[in-house]
Design a protein around this motif. Structure first.
Motif, mmCIF file in Angstrom:
data_model
loop_
_atom_site.group_PDB
_atom_site.id
_atom_site.type_symbol
_atom_site.label_atom_id
_atom_site.label_comp_id
_atom_site.label_asym_id
_atom_site.label_seq_id
_atom_site.Cartn_x
_atom_site.Cartn_y
_atom_site.Cartn_z
ATOM 1 N N LYS A 190 0.838 -1.203 0.000
ATOM 2 C CA LYS A 190 0.000 0.000 0.000
ATOM 3 C C LYS A 190 0.869 1.248 0.000
ATOM 4 O O LYS A 190 1.951 1.272 0.599
ATOM 5 C CB LYS A 190 -0.909 -0.002 1.235
ATOM 6 N N GLU B 247 0.443 3.940 1.569
ATOM 7 C CA GLU B 247 0.548 4.589 2.884
ATOM 8 C C GLU B 247 1.647 3.990 3.758
ATOM 9 O O GLU B 247 1.989 4.558 4.797
ATOM 10 C CB GLU B 247 -0.774 4.499 3.644
ATOM 11 N N SER B 248 2.184 2.841 3.381
ATOM 12 C CA SER B 248 3.257 2.212 4.175
ATOM 13 C C SER B 248 4.249 1.563 3.209
ATOM 14 O O SER B 248 4.269 0.350 3.050
ATOM 15 C CB SER B 248 2.692 1.188 5.151
ATOM 16 N N ASP C 150 14.485 5.590 2.988
ATOM 17 C CA ASP C 150 14.425 7.010 2.651
ATOM 18 C C ASP C 150 15.326 7.307 1.446
ATOM 19 O O ASP C 150 16.391 6.688 1.293
ATOM 20 C CB ASP C 150 14.914 7.861 3.826
ATOM 21 N N ASN D 177 -5.903 6.705 2.421
ATOM 22 C CA ASN D 177 -5.329 7.860 3.123
ATOM 23 C C ASN D 177 -4.315 8.540 2.196
ATOM 24 O O ASN D 177 -3.101 8.328 2.316
ATOM 25 C CB ASN D 177 -4.672 7.414 4.428
ATOM 26 N N ARG E 207 -3.170 11.582 1.942
ATOM 27 C CA ARG E 207 -2.188 12.494 2.550
ATOM 28 C C ARG E 207 -0.998 11.722 3.127
ATOM 29 O O ARG E 207 0.158 12.136 2.984
ATOM 30 C CB ARG E 207 -2.853 13.354 3.619
ATOM 31 N N LEU E 208 -1.276 10.590 3.751
ATOM 32 C CA LEU E 208 -0.196 9.750 4.267
ATOM 33 C C LEU E 208 0.629 9.183 3.110
ATOM 34 O O LEU E 208 1.859 9.107 3.189
ATOM 35 C CB LEU E 208 -0.765 8.624 5.134
ATOM 36 N N ALA E 209 -0.041 8.803 2.027
ATOM 37 C CA ALA E 209 0.666 8.288 0.853
ATOM 38 C C ALA E 209 1.620 9.341 0.288
ATOM 39 O O ALA E 209 2.751 9.025 -0.101
ATOM 40 C CB ALA E 209 -0.333 7.844 -0.209
ATOM 41 N N LYS F 296 3.102 11.724 1.969
ATOM 42 C CA LYS F 296 4.237 11.809 2.891
ATOM 43 C C LYS F 296 5.224 10.677 2.645
ATOM 44 O O LYS F 296 6.441 10.868 2.658
ATOM 45 C CB LYS F 296 3.755 11.763 4.352
ATOM 46 N N GLU F 297 4.683 9.484 2.419
ATOM 47 C CA GLU F 297 5.539 8.329 2.155
ATOM 48 C C GLU F 297 6.295 8.485 0.833
ATOM 49 O O GLU F 297 7.476 8.152 0.742
ATOM 50 C CB GLU F 297 4.697 7.043 2.124
ATOM 51 N N ARG G 81 9.103 10.753 1.434
ATOM 52 C CA ARG G 81 10.142 10.096 2.241
ATOM 53 C C ARG G 81 11.056 9.226 1.385
ATOM 54 O O ARG G 81 12.283 9.255 1.546
ATOM 55 C CB ARG G 81 9.483 9.239 3.332
ATOM 56 N N SER H 285 0.943 19.185 0.458
ATOM 57 C CA SER H 285 1.980 18.251 0.911
ATOM 58 C C SER H 285 3.368 18.869 0.908
ATOM 59 O O SER H 285 4.293 18.329 1.510
ATOM 60 C CB SER H 285 1.991 17.010 0.011
#
Length: 196
Positions: free
Chosen positions: A86, A88-89, A94, A111, A113-115, A117-118, A121, A173
């Motif tokens: 997924k 999101e994780s 990095d 999610n 927004r979390l995706a 961020k990932e 990263r 983001s």
């Protein structure tokens, strides 16, 4: 939950893919360079268009979609490794990727927004991040129609959200939008960003 969506996806998309979408995908994907991450590879529709990538790492959470993508990946011009994962994780360290590509995916990520961020990263500083997404339309009547249709659409289309304002989430983001192209009256956006 098993749905028929993976079975009918390529058939349902064929009219669009045979026209403008093929041109859009070719332009977006063929210039992807270095270590590439593809978010939500689906049935692997982008795989034939990679030409300059050193290696493509593709993620797809739907097992049936992954099976179809694996078959397409065998005939690609560049090496492709596919993971059932997924957005999101993400499983990666990095600052791993030079290019990230997401085509018609952010509408279904639970999610987003979390995706985002990932994605930031795992992207190298200065990495190119490319989106091709359908979005909530600006025209009020059409936006209202998207709201009305969305509950049924979501059930039929494996969680796809017709009314998601993906561009606003990308801007929020912190990604820097370099290029933005509107297609089909603003229903689809092609967005090229940099990760700074």
């Amino acid at each position: 939950m098993v749905t028929i969506f993976p079975t009918i996806y390529d058939i349902a998309m064929k009219p669009l893919e045979a026209s403008r979408f093929k041109k859009v995908r070719t332009e977006l994907v063929r210039n992807a360079q270095g270590e590439v991450l593809e978010i939500g590879s689906g049935t692997g529709i982008n795989f034939p268009y990679y030409r300059q990538a050193k290696h493509v790492t593709a993620i797809e959470p739907n097992p049936e979609m992954s099976r179809k993508a694996t078959r397409r990946g065998r005939n690609a011009h560049v090496p492709i490794t596919l993971y059932e994962a997924k957005a999101e994780s993400l499983l990666f360290a990095d600052h791993t990727f030079d290019t990230v590509i997401s085509t018609l995916v952010f509408c279904t990520i639970p999610n987003p927004r979390l995706a985002l961020k990932e994605i930031q990263r795992v992207s190298k500083p200065g990495a190119t991040i490319i989106f091709f997404e359908h979005v909530k339309m600006k025209q009020p009547t059409l936006a209202k129609a998207q709201e009305i249709v969305n509950p049924l659409w979501e059930k039929v289309c494996d969680g796809c959200q017709l009314n998601r304002d993906t561009l606003s989430m990308i801007l929020d983001s912190g990604l820097y939008v370099e290029e933005l192209e509107s297609l089909y009256g603003g229903l689809f956006l092609s967005i090229q960003c940099k990760n700074y």
